[in-house]
Design an enzyme around this catalytic site. Structure first.
Site, mmCIF file in Angstrom:
data_model
loop_
_atom_site.group_PDB
_atom_site.id
_atom_site.type_symbol
_atom_site.label_atom_id
_atom_site.label_comp_id
_atom_site.label_asym_id
_atom_site.label_seq_id
_atom_site.Cartn_x
_atom_site.Cartn_y
_atom_site.Cartn_z
ATOM 1 N NE ARG A 150 1.852 48.744 138.067
ATOM 2 C CZ ARG A 150 1.685 49.798 137.274
ATOM 3 N NH1 ARG A 150 2.546 50.796 137.314
ATOM 4 N NH2 ARG A 150 0.671 49.864 136.443
ATOM 5 C CE LYS A 164 1.314 56.062 130.931
ATOM 6 N NZ LYS A 164 0.978 54.667 130.609
ATOM 7 N NE ARG A 198 -4.704 49.439 133.317
ATOM 8 C CZ ARG A 198 -3.717 49.050 134.122
ATOM 9 N NH1 ARG A 198 -3.805 47.892 134.762
ATOM 10 N NH2 ARG A 198 -2.665 49.809 134.298
HETATM 11 P P1 B4P Z 1 4.538 51.891 134.228
HETATM 12 O O1 B4P Z 1 4.311 51.813 132.760
HETATM 13 O O2 B4P Z 1 5.533 52.884 134.715
HETATM 14 O O3 B4P Z 1 3.083 52.080 134.716
HETATM 15 P P2 B4P Z 1 2.182 53.376 134.695
HETATM 16 O O4 B4P Z 1 2.836 54.556 134.104
HETATM 17 O O5 B4P Z 1 1.755 53.493 136.090
HETATM 18 O O6 B4P Z 1 1.003 53.036 133.655
HETATM 19 P P3 B4P Z 1 -0.546 52.873 133.793
HETATM 20 O O7 B4P Z 1 -1.022 53.313 132.449
HETATM 21 O O8 B4P Z 1 -0.815 51.482 134.187
HETATM 22 O O9 B4P Z 1 -1.132 53.716 135.003
HETATM 23 P P4 B4P Z 1 -1.863 55.076 135.288
HETATM 24 O O10 B4P Z 1 -1.583 55.259 136.700
HETATM 25 O O11 B4P Z 1 -1.468 56.171 134.361
HETATM 26 O O12 B4P Z 1 5.042 50.525 134.832
HETATM 27 C C1 B4P Z 1 4.374 49.291 134.800
HETATM 28 C C2 B4P Z 1 5.255 48.196 135.403
HETATM 29 O O13 B4P Z 1 6.318 47.893 134.510
HETATM 30 C C3 B4P Z 1 5.933 48.543 136.740
HETATM 31 O O14 B4P Z 1 5.870 47.445 137.588
HETATM 32 C C4 B4P Z 1 7.392 48.823 136.363
HETATM 33 O O15 B4P Z 1 8.279 48.515 137.398
HETATM 34 C C5 B4P Z 1 7.581 47.908 135.178
HETATM 35 N N1 B4P Z 1 8.569 48.402 134.234
HETATM 36 C C6 B4P Z 1 8.703 49.681 133.796
HETATM 37 N N2 B4P Z 1 9.706 49.763 132.886
HETATM 38 C C7 B4P Z 1 10.220 48.484 132.749
HETATM 39 C C8 B4P Z 1 11.262 47.916 131.939
HETATM 40 N N3 B4P Z 1 11.991 48.659 131.123
HETATM 41 N N4 B4P Z 1 11.496 46.585 132.052
HETATM 42 C C9 B4P Z 1 10.739 45.813 132.878
HETATM 43 N N5 B4P Z 1 9.753 46.299 133.671
HETATM 44 C C10 B4P Z 1 9.492 47.621 133.615
HETATM 45 O O16 B4P Z 1 -3.446 54.804 135.025
HETATM 46 C C11 B4P Z 1 -4.243 53.950 135.808
HETATM 47 C C12 B4P Z 1 -5.748 54.199 135.546
HETATM 48 O O17 B4P Z 1 -6.114 55.537 135.995
HETATM 49 C C13 B4P Z 1 -6.207 54.179 134.090
HETATM 50 O O18 B4P Z 1 -6.504 52.870 133.640
HETATM 51 C C14 B4P Z 1 -7.469 55.094 134.141
HETATM 52 O O19 B4P Z 1 -8.599 54.394 134.640
HETATM 53 C C15 B4P Z 1 -7.097 56.147 135.157
HETATM 54 N N6 B4P Z 1 -6.533 57.362 134.543
HETATM 55 C C16 B4P Z 1 -5.258 57.835 134.741
HETATM 56 N N7 B4P Z 1 -5.055 58.954 134.025
HETATM 57 C C17 B4P Z 1 -6.211 59.215 133.365
HETATM 58 C C18 B4P Z 1 -6.609 60.223 132.434
HETATM 59 N N8 B4P Z 1 -5.775 61.197 132.048
HETATM 60 N N9 B4P Z 1 -7.859 60.180 131.927
HETATM 61 C C19 B4P Z 1 -8.728 59.217 132.301
HETATM 62 N N10 B4P Z 1 -8.411 58.228 133.160
HETATM 63 C C20 B4P Z 1 -7.160 58.209 133.692
#
Ligand code: B4P
Length: 191
Positions: A128, A14, A146
């Protein structure tokens, strides 16, 4: 106006895809994860409270993230549109977002959900974790939790947008460029 909910399990890509999409469509990026990590880094009361949930892989309470989104919407009155990344994560957040947007005569255009196999999610998050230092990406038990929390509390958000005929599924396996191409094709159909 183009308002996109970018959806998917932890590690689905995302944040990665949002960075490309905001450039192409000139949108404002609202990532609740990034906002929470910013608060955490600043050691604000909100950040310190959120840390307790994030470190365990649990969701931060709905009222906290809904309040954060309202502030960000109000800070960007001239936006051409928004990408909501990692929000809404519960049906209550989805309902609150609709209400907030409605007050401002706006609405969600499309919800795109990235579909990625569990094994690949774990691989990406652990990868990551090695470079980012993010605590929630470094512990296998937290990553597993998660994904469990996603399946239990977040996946039902799909039904919410499906009922509004706004849900679109996109294959999130493959290279970043391939997935970006699929997302643009899906978004261009409703733009
Ligand atoms: P991403 O998938 O881009 O990670 P993310 O969006 O940051 O997801 P995440 O769900 O972990 O985090 P968030 O900050 O929303 O990428 C992951 C990895 O994969 C990266 O290293 C990237 O380079 C790699 N990658 C991507 N695409 C690839 C591909 N095609 N091939 C290979 N590698 C690839 O949430 C974090 C925490 O915050 C949650 O657990 C929760 O506690 C809290 N939180 C956030 N929003 C919330 C909400 N609305 N409500 C309640 N809690 C919330």
């Amino acid at each position: 106006m183009l308002n996109i909910v970018l959806f998917g399990p932890p590690g689905a890509g995302k944040g990665t895809q949002a960075a490309n999409l905001i450039e192409k469509y000139q949108l404002v990026h609202l990532s609740t994860g990034d906002i929470l990590r910013g608060e955490l880094a600043a050691k604000s009361p909100l950040g310190l409270e959120a840390k307790k949930f994030m470190d365990k892989g649990e969701l931060v309470p709905d009222e906290v993230v809904i309040g954060m989104i309202e502030v960000k919407l109000d800070q960007n009155p001239a936006a051409k549109g928004f990408i909501f990344d990692g929000f809404p994560r519960t049906k209550a957040q989805a309902g609150a977002l609709d209400k907030l947007l409605d007050k401002k005569n706006k609405s969600i255009t499309i919800m795109v959900a990235l579909e990625v196999e569990k094994q690949e999610l774990v691989k990406r998050l652990m990868g990551r974790g090695k470079i980012s230092g993010r605590a929630d990406d470094q512990d296998m038990n937290v990553i597993e939790n998660r994904i469990t929390v996603y399946n239990r509390e977040t996946a039902p958000v799909i039904d919410y947008y499906n009922a509004q005929k706004k849900f679109q599924s996109v294959d999130g396996m493959g290279t970043i460029e391939e997935i970006f191409g699929r997302l643009c094709k899906t978004i261009d159909k409703v733009k």
